[in-house]
Motif scaffolding. Structure first.
Motif, PDB file in Angstrom:
ATOM      1  N   PHE A 140       0.827  -1.213   0.000  1.00 48.48           N
ATOM      2  CA  PHE A 140       0.000   0.000   0.000  1.00 48.48           C
ATOM      3  C   PHE A 140       0.859   1.260   0.000  1.00 48.48           C
ATOM      4  N   THR A 141       1.929   1.251   0.809  1.00 47.26           N
ATOM      5  CA  THR A 141       2.754   2.456   0.914  1.00 47.26           C
ATOM      6  C   THR A 141       3.628   2.671  -0.315  1.00 47.26           C
ATOM      7  N   TYR A 192       2.881   1.212  -3.685  1.00 45.97           N
ATOM      8  CA  TYR A 192       2.111   1.302  -4.930  1.00 45.97           C
ATOM      9  C   TYR A 192       0.757   2.002  -4.779  1.00 45.97           C
ATOM     10  N   GLY A 193       0.312   2.140  -3.537  1.00 47.86           N
ATOM     11  CA  GLY A 193      -1.035   2.650  -3.297  1.00 47.86           C
ATOM     12  C   GLY A 193      -1.982   1.483  -3.099  1.00 47.86           C
ATOM     13  N   LYS A 223      -3.936   0.150  -6.316  1.00 52.16           N
ATOM     14  CA  LYS A 223      -3.185  -0.613  -7.322  1.00 52.16           C
ATOM     15  C   LYS A 223      -2.656  -1.939  -6.789  1.00 52.16           C
ATOM     16  N   HIS A 243      -7.495  -2.926   4.152  1.00 52.01           N
ATOM     17  CA  HIS A 243      -7.081  -1.523   4.045  1.00 52.01           C
ATOM     18  C   HIS A 243      -7.391  -0.784   5.348  1.00 52.01           C
ATOM     19  N   CYS A 287       1.500   8.265   2.902  1.00 52.21           N
ATOM     20  CA  CYS A 287       0.573   9.067   2.103  1.00 52.21           C
ATOM     21  C   CYS A 287      -0.183   8.251   1.047  1.00 52.21           C
ATOM     22  N   ARG A 288       0.328   7.093   0.687  1.00 54.52           N
ATOM     23  CA  ARG A 288      -0.334   6.282  -0.338  1.00 54.52           C
ATOM     24  C   ARG A 288      -1.414   5.348   0.233  1.00 54.52           C
ATOM     25  N   GLU A 313      -4.350   6.142   1.031  1.00 53.32           N
ATOM     26  CA  GLU A 313      -5.638   6.500   0.416  1.00 53.32           C
ATOM     27  C   GLU A 313      -6.808   6.451   1.402  1.00 53.32           C
ATOM     28  N   LYS A 369     -10.172   7.666   0.027  1.00 50.89           N
ATOM     29  CA  LYS A 369     -10.856   6.723  -0.858  1.00 50.89           C
ATOM     30  C   LYS A 369     -11.805   5.855  -0.032  1.00 50.89           C
ATOM     31  N   GLU A 392      -6.793  13.499  -1.829  1.00 53.49           N
ATOM     32  CA  GLU A 392      -5.450  13.111  -1.395  1.00 53.49           C
ATOM     33  C   GLU A 392      -4.495  14.254  -1.734  1.00 53.49           C
TER      34      GLU A 392
END
Length: 201
Positions: free
Chosen positions: A21-22, A24-25, A28, A56, A100-101, A103, A106, A175
């Motif tokens: 997550f950190t 690629y986000g 994704k 998540h 920060c990735r 999300e 979202k 974001e």
């Protein structure tokens, strides 16, 4: 013993998810990729988390807990209340840059009631730790504040407000990129400087 193993496996899954997550986000990252990283089946992941959104959210909770523990450390050992409040912004800056990735907005758009509840709890916790720092400042004669809890709440609300008012326009994803985040942090530091001058004894 089996419970410990389950807890350990859940932690391993969260660590693997956080790495993905950190980097690629969350959007994704697929469950297959996390399973591959752990050399396990995707079904194993679903044993611990019903879907990627639940994973998540659990990852956010894990990071949030570490974030609050770091800030609460500052609120428990206050030598200078002004410096402790400044340190809170520095801790926020480090965590947001690092994660920060993830999300978070979202998930909020997806209408998760559980996340909304967690956000309310997080805000209360942040107000409480700011109140503890301000109270220590009052006790040390550094600050002059009559209504500590209300003052702490106002400070937190102002800091949060900058998150949404600094960008020139409100983007749908909400974001922040690095440049906007740097502007928000700078404004938070400026606001805190004015705020501290206002409550100095």
């Amino acid at each position: 013993m089996q419970t410990e193993n389950k807890d350990e496996m859940r932690e391993k899954i969260l660590e693997a998810a956080l790495k993905r997550f950190t980097h690629y986000g969350a959007a994704k990252t697929t469950m297959n990729e996390i399973a591959d990283d752990l050399h396990c089946s995707k079904a194993s992941l679903y044993y611990y988390f019903p879907d990627k959104n639940a994973m998540h959210l659990a990852a956010l909770e894990k990071i949030g807990e570490a974030y609050f523990q770091e800030m609460e450390k500052e609120s428990r050992h206050v030598k200078s209340a002004s410096k402790a409040l400044q340190r809170i912004i520095e801790i926020r800056e480090v965590f947001v840059k690092k994660f920060c990735r993830l999300e978070i907005f979202k998930l909020m758009r997806n209408g998760s009631d559980l996340l909304q509840e967690e956000m309310i709890k997080a805000k209360k916790r942040e107000v409480a730790l700011h109140a503890a720092i301000i109270k220590a400042g009052v006790a040390a004669g550094e600050f002059k504040v009559k209504h500590i809890d209300q003052t702490a709440e106002l400070l937190v609300q102002c800091m949060m407000g900058l998150r949404f008012s600094v960008p020139d326009h409100v983007r749908q994803d909400m974001e922040l990129d690095d440049e906007l985040f740097a502007k928000v942090i700078e404004k938070q530091k400026q606001l805190l400087e004015i705020f501290i001058k206002g409550i100095k004894a």
